[in-house]
Design a protein around this motif. Structure first.
Motif, PDB file in Angstrom:
ATOM      1  N   ASP A 252     -10.629  27.727  48.540  1.00 58.12           N
ATOM      2  CA  ASP A 252     -11.431  26.907  47.632  1.00 58.12           C
ATOM      3  C   ASP A 252     -10.888  26.985  46.201  1.00 58.12           C
TER       4      ASP A 252
ATOM      5  N   ALA B  38      -6.416  16.308  55.833  1.00 57.73           N
ATOM      6  CA  ALA B  38      -7.841  16.601  55.990  1.00 57.73           C
ATOM      7  C   ALA B  38      -8.406  15.757  57.131  1.00 57.73           C
TER       8      ALA B  38
ATOM      9  N   ASP C 240      -3.676  25.369  52.068  1.00 57.82           N
ATOM     10  CA  ASP C 240      -4.249  24.100  52.535  1.00 57.82           C
ATOM     11  C   ASP C 240      -4.119  23.986  54.047  1.00 57.82           C
TER      12      ASP C 240
ATOM     13  N   LEU D 175      -8.965  26.986  54.586  1.00 59.26           N
ATOM     14  CA  LEU D 175      -8.776  26.196  53.369  1.00 59.26           C
ATOM     15  C   LEU D 175      -9.286  27.009  52.184  1.00 59.26           C
TER      16      LEU D 175
ATOM     17  N   ARG E 175      -3.875  13.332  42.805  1.00 62.77           N
ATOM     18  CA  ARG E 175      -4.602  14.501  43.320  1.00 62.77           C
ATOM     19  C   ARG E 175      -5.100  15.409  42.199  1.00 62.77           C
TER      20      ARG E 175
ATOM     21  N   GLU F  60     -14.756  16.638  49.608  1.00 60.42           N
ATOM     22  CA  GLU F  60     -13.786  16.691  48.521  1.00 60.42           C
ATOM     23  C   GLU F  60     -12.831  17.854  48.736  1.00 60.42           C
ATOM     24  N   GLN F  61     -11.542  17.584  48.603  1.00 62.60           N
ATOM     25  CA  GLN F  61     -10.525  18.613  48.799  1.00 62.60           C
ATOM     26  C   GLN F  61     -10.266  19.348  47.487  1.00 62.60           C
TER      27      GLN F  61
END
Length: 476
Positions: free
Chosen positions: A257, A285, A247, A255, A161, A290-291
């Motif tokens: 950023d 998700a 998250d 969420l 991650r 894109e996380q």
């Protein structure tokens, strides 16, 4: 609580109020906007409001307008004032309320517990773990830091991650809730300030109160965090700790950023504040995209302690969680843990290790399930309760809905008679607010969720017709 200890300046309060409807009387629009911010927990109770002149300047209205707005707030129980002490926010006629433990409701359609069913592959992983157990039964069975193979698997997932991590930074716990409690035991003392979101997951609030901490709520909505307000809270209060869920926030689904995560860690560093970052649903998700990288990517001095869990991604029956921290902190956690238990179950740790080796498939499967369920719940709400407002969450397990009337607790009681069990908003607030909200878990299949909303619509109709105060419960 010291009266006036929390403050909000005119500029920031004006931003939270937003545009004022240009219909007279202006003062009533200002007053209702401020009372709404208090009820929603975005401006905590016991917050000293700015001087009338300062707020008038920030809003671009006359001082008389703000004077009249403050008078309306006092008359309606949202503001208290003392000579020489200013005016601070309160709630009209709301006591602390008793909070009873919550257990899953098996006699109703349960929208209160955010716990998905076991993922495909669990039985196979458990069988493989059972076969591997033979290599462990010759020893004592205690791994106080966690099994080495699980610590390696968790560290590898953080690396995937984008967060460099070694197994020595991983401390295995019996679920995320134990992880948060152990961290708070080490990081918080009597009288220390702890910043929390409002709304938030309720159980850490109980832990902080038990430790004698002073809670400092900062509002968050489905559209995200007021970063200026959050950073101002860190700067003003210099709390020992902040507990945050960036998250797919529980319960709003917001969420945070990448830029906000960097600001958060920088603000915590300046304030000398430790951060507990709850990533219990970070792997859930639903929508593509894109996380953000984990918050700890921005950490340079070991103040970010990240909590993870197998429960939400894999299955609630796997009571395995973990903390990503510094090796010295892991050693301190191991010593503290001996007061409560010695280690996590070996068989469950082995099972989670096997499942983490297939985490990308599992994430995709869980995402498909949750997308189907979430969309069915949202469609049913739009059809049967069109005046309820919500932002479709991009991930996580719950939907945070705003009711037209502040009747969430009463709705929770009436819903039982209709065979459905939602989670009223006030149990997610630090100070008795959030009566305009309910949290609805979408972990059930679509056909059950559609039936649940039908029942909920009936309960809501009864509630609006005959509102009454009800007791509150805790939810997970």
């Amino acid at each position: 609580m010291v009266v006036g200890e929390r403050r909000i300046n005119g500029h920031l309060l004006a931003r939270l109020i937003g545009a004022i409807p240009r219909t007279r009387p202006y003062y009533l629009a200002v007053a209702r906007a401020i009372s709404g911010l208090v009820l929603d927990g975005r401006v905590p109770t016991h917050t000293r409001l700015p001087a009338e002149r300062d707020l008038a300047t920030a809003l671009g209205v006359s001082r008389n307008t703000v004077t009249a707005a403050y008078a309306w707030l006092r008359e309606n129980g949202y503001l208290d004032s003392r000579q020489g002490a200013g005016s601070w926010t309160v709630l009209p006629g709301v006591g602390a309320g008793g909070l009873a433990p919550f257990v899953p409701d098996t006699e109703h359609i349960d929208l209160g517990v955010a716990a998905p069913p076991a993922i495909d592959g669990l039985r196979t992983a458990a069988r493989l773990a059972g076969e591997q157990l033979a290599a462990h039964v010759g020893g004592q069975g205690y791994a106080p830091l966690g099994l080495p193979e699980l610590r390696h698997a968790v560290a590898r997932r953080y690396v995937e991650r984008g967060l460099p991590t070694t197994p020595e930074q991983i401390f295995v716990t019996n679920g995320a809730q134990q992880a948060v409690a152990l961290l708070m035991e080490l990081l918080v003392g009597p009288g220390d300030g702890v910043v929390v979101e409002s709304p938030t997951y309720p159980h850490p609030l109980d832990t902080a109160r038990h430790l004698g901490a002073r809670l400092r709520p900062v509002g968050v909505s489905p559209r995200g965090w007021e970063m200026e307000y959050l950073l101002d809270a860190l700067r003003q209060w210099r709390p020992a700790l902040a507990y945050l869920i960036p998250d797919f926030h529980n319960p709003t689904g917001a969420l945070m950023d990448d830029g906000q995560r960097a600001e958060l860690v920088a603000g915590a560093r300046r304030a000398g504040t430790a951060l507990i970052i709850d990533e219990s649903v970070a792997e859930l998700a639903i929508d593509s995209g894109e996380q953000p990288a984990p918050v700890a990517v921005h950490d340079t001095d070991g103040r970010v302690h990240t909590v993870g869990s197998a429960a939400k991604l894999l299955w609630g029956g796997l009571r395995i969680g973990w903390i990503r921290t510094t090796p010295p902190m892991a050693a301190r956690l191991m010593a503290l843990r001996q007061r409560f238990d010695l280690a996590s179950p070996v068989l469950e740790q082995l099972t989670v290790t096997h499942l983490l080796s297939d985490v990308m498939r599992i994430r995709a499967e869980r995402s498909r399930q949750l997308r189907r369920n979430r969309d069915a719940l949202a469609a049913a709400l739009r059809e049967r309760l069109p005046d309820w407002e919500f932002v479709l969450p991009e991930g996580g397990l719950v939907l945070w809905a705003r009711l037209p009337h502040p009747v969430a607790s009463t709705l929770g009681e009436n819903a039982h008679r209709h065979g459905v069990h939602p989670a009223p908003g006030p149990v997610f607030g630090a100070e008795g607010t959030l009566e305009h909200y309910v949290r609805l878990a979408y972990t059930q299949p679509p056909e059950i969720l559609v039936d649940a909303v039908r029942r909920l619509a009936g309960a809501y109709a009864d509630t609006v017709a005959r509102p009454a105060p009800t007791p509150r419960e805790l939810y997970v």
